[in-house]
Write a protein that holds these residues in place. Structure first.
Motif, mmCIF file in Angstrom:
data_model
loop_
_atom_site.group_PDB
_atom_site.id
_atom_site.type_symbol
_atom_site.label_atom_id
_atom_site.label_comp_id
_atom_site.label_asym_id
_atom_site.label_seq_id
_atom_site.Cartn_x
_atom_site.Cartn_y
_atom_site.Cartn_z
ATOM 1 N N GLN A 95 17.581 -17.234 -52.670
ATOM 2 C CA GLN A 95 18.133 -15.754 -53.178
ATOM 3 C C GLN A 95 17.824 -15.736 -54.755
ATOM 4 N N ILE A 96 18.496 -16.860 -55.608
ATOM 5 C CA ILE A 96 18.099 -17.177 -56.710
ATOM 6 C C ILE A 96 16.780 -16.971 -57.383
ATOM 7 N N GLN A 97 15.909 -17.613 -56.657
ATOM 8 C CA GLN A 97 14.802 -17.812 -57.044
ATOM 9 C C GLN A 97 13.912 -16.284 -57.041
ATOM 10 N N LEU A 98 14.264 -15.599 -56.021
ATOM 11 C CA LEU A 98 13.615 -14.179 -55.882
ATOM 12 C C LEU A 98 14.028 -13.494 -57.105
ATOM 13 N N LEU A 99 15.442 -13.519 -57.348
ATOM 14 C CA LEU A 99 16.245 -12.774 -58.504
ATOM 15 C C LEU A 99 15.343 -13.315 -59.973
ATOM 16 N N THR A 100 15.185 -14.582 -60.179
ATOM 17 C CA THR A 100 14.836 -14.910 -61.287
ATOM 18 C C THR A 100 13.239 -14.635 -61.430
ATOM 19 N N ASN A 101 12.560 -14.718 -60.376
ATOM 20 C CA ASN A 101 11.214 -14.355 -60.563
ATOM 21 C C ASN A 101 10.913 -12.940 -61.199
ATOM 22 N N HIS A 102 11.662 -12.020 -60.598
ATOM 23 C CA HIS A 102 11.796 -10.626 -60.780
ATOM 24 C C HIS A 102 12.299 -10.561 -62.223
ATOM 25 N N SER B 172 17.966 -2.450 -69.143
ATOM 26 C CA SER B 172 18.937 -2.358 -67.920
ATOM 27 C C SER B 172 18.349 -3.202 -66.680
ATOM 28 N N MET B 173 17.516 -3.204 -66.324
ATOM 29 C CA MET B 173 16.989 -3.890 -65.399
ATOM 30 C C MET B 173 17.290 -5.421 -65.332
ATOM 31 N N CYS B 174 16.835 -5.858 -66.747
ATOM 32 C CA CYS B 174 17.085 -7.236 -67.247
ATOM 33 C C CYS B 174 18.515 -7.531 -67.022
ATOM 34 N N ASP B 175 19.281 -6.780 -67.626
ATOM 35 C CA ASP B 175 20.904 -6.900 -67.535
ATOM 36 C C ASP B 175 21.565 -7.036 -65.964
ATOM 37 N N THR C 196 23.016 -10.387 -64.203
ATOM 38 C CA THR C 196 24.269 -10.251 -63.507
ATOM 39 C C THR C 196 24.173 -10.788 -61.941
ATOM 40 N N CYS C 197 23.234 -10.241 -61.373
ATOM 41 C CA CYS C 197 23.147 -10.704 -60.101
ATOM 42 C C CYS C 197 22.842 -11.925 -59.908
ATOM 43 N N ILE C 198 21.963 -12.648 -60.636
ATOM 44 C CA ILE C 198 21.838 -14.396 -60.690
ATOM 45 C C ILE C 198 23.203 -14.934 -60.968
ATOM 46 N N ALA C 199 23.872 -14.508 -62.052
ATOM 47 C CA ALA C 199 25.323 -15.225 -62.262
ATOM 48 C C ALA C 199 26.212 -14.992 -60.951
ATOM 49 N N LEU C 200 26.129 -13.795 -60.280
ATOM 50 C CA LEU C 200 27.085 -13.628 -59.162
ATOM 51 C C LEU C 200 26.431 -14.781 -58.072
ATOM 52 N N CYS C 201 25.175 -14.944 -58.059
ATOM 53 C CA CYS C 201 24.729 -15.821 -56.660
ATOM 54 C C CYS C 201 25.234 -17.307 -57.102
ATOM 55 N N GLU C 202 25.124 -17.530 -58.575
ATOM 56 C CA GLU C 202 25.310 -18.827 -58.952
ATOM 57 C C GLU C 202 26.792 -19.394 -58.877
ATOM 58 N N LYS C 203 27.693 -18.304 -58.729
ATOM 59 C CA LYS C 203 29.158 -18.424 -58.750
ATOM 60 C C LYS C 203 29.698 -18.681 -57.295
ATOM 61 N N ASN C 204 28.715 -18.432 -56.503
ATOM 62 C CA ASN C 204 28.840 -18.253 -55.118
ATOM 63 C C ASN C 204 29.868 -17.446 -54.872
ATOM 64 N N SER C 205 29.915 -15.870 -55.284
ATOM 65 C CA SER C 205 30.989 -15.087 -55.329
ATOM 66 C C SER C 205 31.317 -14.976 -53.686
ATOM 67 N N PRO C 206 32.552 -14.666 -53.361
ATOM 68 C CA PRO C 206 32.826 -14.426 -51.926
ATOM 69 C C PRO C 206 32.203 -13.467 -51.495
ATOM 70 N N PHE C 207 31.747 -12.368 -52.308
ATOM 71 C CA PHE C 207 31.276 -11.218 -51.654
ATOM 72 C C PHE C 207 29.695 -11.740 -50.893
ATOM 73 N N THR C 208 29.117 -12.809 -51.479
ATOM 74 C CA THR C 208 27.987 -13.026 -50.981
ATOM 75 C C THR C 208 27.935 -13.658 -49.324
ATOM 76 N N SER C 209 29.286 -14.153 -49.146
ATOM 77 C CA SER C 209 29.519 -14.611 -47.641
ATOM 78 C C SER C 209 29.882 -13.684 -46.786
ATOM 79 N N LEU C 210 30.016 -12.515 -47.178
ATOM 80 C CA LEU C 210 30.309 -11.456 -46.221
ATOM 81 C C LEU C 210 28.979 -11.251 -45.307
ATOM 82 N N ASP C 211 29.220 -10.955 -44.169
ATOM 83 C CA ASP C 211 28.170 -10.704 -43.043
ATOM 84 C C ASP C 211 27.639 -9.206 -43.303
ATOM 85 N N ARG C 212 26.645 -8.803 -42.819
ATOM 86 C CA ARG C 212 26.141 -7.258 -42.979
ATOM 87 C C ARG C 212 27.146 -6.439 -42.362
ATOM 88 N N SER C 213 27.803 -6.866 -41.209
ATOM 89 C CA SER C 213 28.643 -5.741 -40.544
ATOM 90 C C SER C 213 29.863 -5.550 -41.479
#
Length: 193
Positions: free
Chosen positions: A113-120, A164-167, A171-188
């Motif tokens: 997931q982080i690699q996807l964001l980093t490449n972009h 704006s896209m870079c910023d 932010t998305c990469i930082a959230l993934c790296e922190k393993n934010s609790p939001f990333t563990s929520l399921d789709r429901s």
């Protein structure tokens, strides 16, 4: 009329051009916000000429090579300026494959997931650098009535969009790296169920 026709009329309103010149404008000046293929431009030129919105003169280059130089007619100028002054609603956002992939990226391991964001992010940083290089070609802000001023405004918009896209991606990469609790929520949970 389709928007491509107005783009062509707008370019010809600035100066007379060949089909080749118009194609180059779509690859350079207009590339930040409008795309047109060579195969789309020539049928539009033919239709615009048939509608009396443009005219052309055939010029001979060398001994054999013929090229058509297109220019806008008064009817074409009137049609273009009517479109230019008209109000338009914000259109639905275009399809974005990257954001669709990101939306479903919870199916990937965190590293992927982080690699996807980093490449972009890397691609947008390269684009931002290119846009800053384009901006450096302006010694100063062009006069407001010059065609270059409109180009300058669009370039500023493109820089703002890419920054704006870079910023956002950082932010998305930082959230993934922190393993934010939001990333563990399921789709429901995302859908409020």
């Amino acid at each position: 009329m389709g928007t491509l026709r107005y783009a062509i009329l707008g370019l010809l309103n600035r100066k007379a051009m060949t089909g080749y010149d118009l194609s180059k404008e779509f690859q350079t000046s207009l590339a930040e916000f409008w795309h047109a293929k060579h195969s789309q431009i020539y049928p539009e030129l033919k239709a615009l000429a048939e509608d009396g919105l443009i005219t052309f003169q055939t010029e001979i280059t060398g001994t054999v090579l013929e090229k058509k130089v297109y220019s806008i007619t008064q009817a074409g100028k009137a049609e273009f300026l009517q479109w230019e002054r008209s109000k338009s609603k914000i259109k639905q956002l275009p399809k974005d494959e990257f954001k669709l992939r990101l939306f479903f990226s919870d199916s990937l391991p965190k590293e992927a997931q982080i690699q996807l964001l980093t490449n972009h992010l890397e691609q947008h940083q390269e684009r931002l650098e290119q846009l800053h290089n384009d901006l450096s070609k302006f010694d100063a802000i062009p006069p407001t009535q010059a065609a270059a001023f409109s180009d300058y405004l669009v370039l500023l918009g493109a820089i703002s969009r890419e920054q704006s896209m870079c910023d956002w991606l950082k932010t998305c990469i930082a959230l993934c790296e922190k393993n934010s609790p939001f990333t563990s929520l399921d789709r429901s949970s995302k859908n409020g169920q």
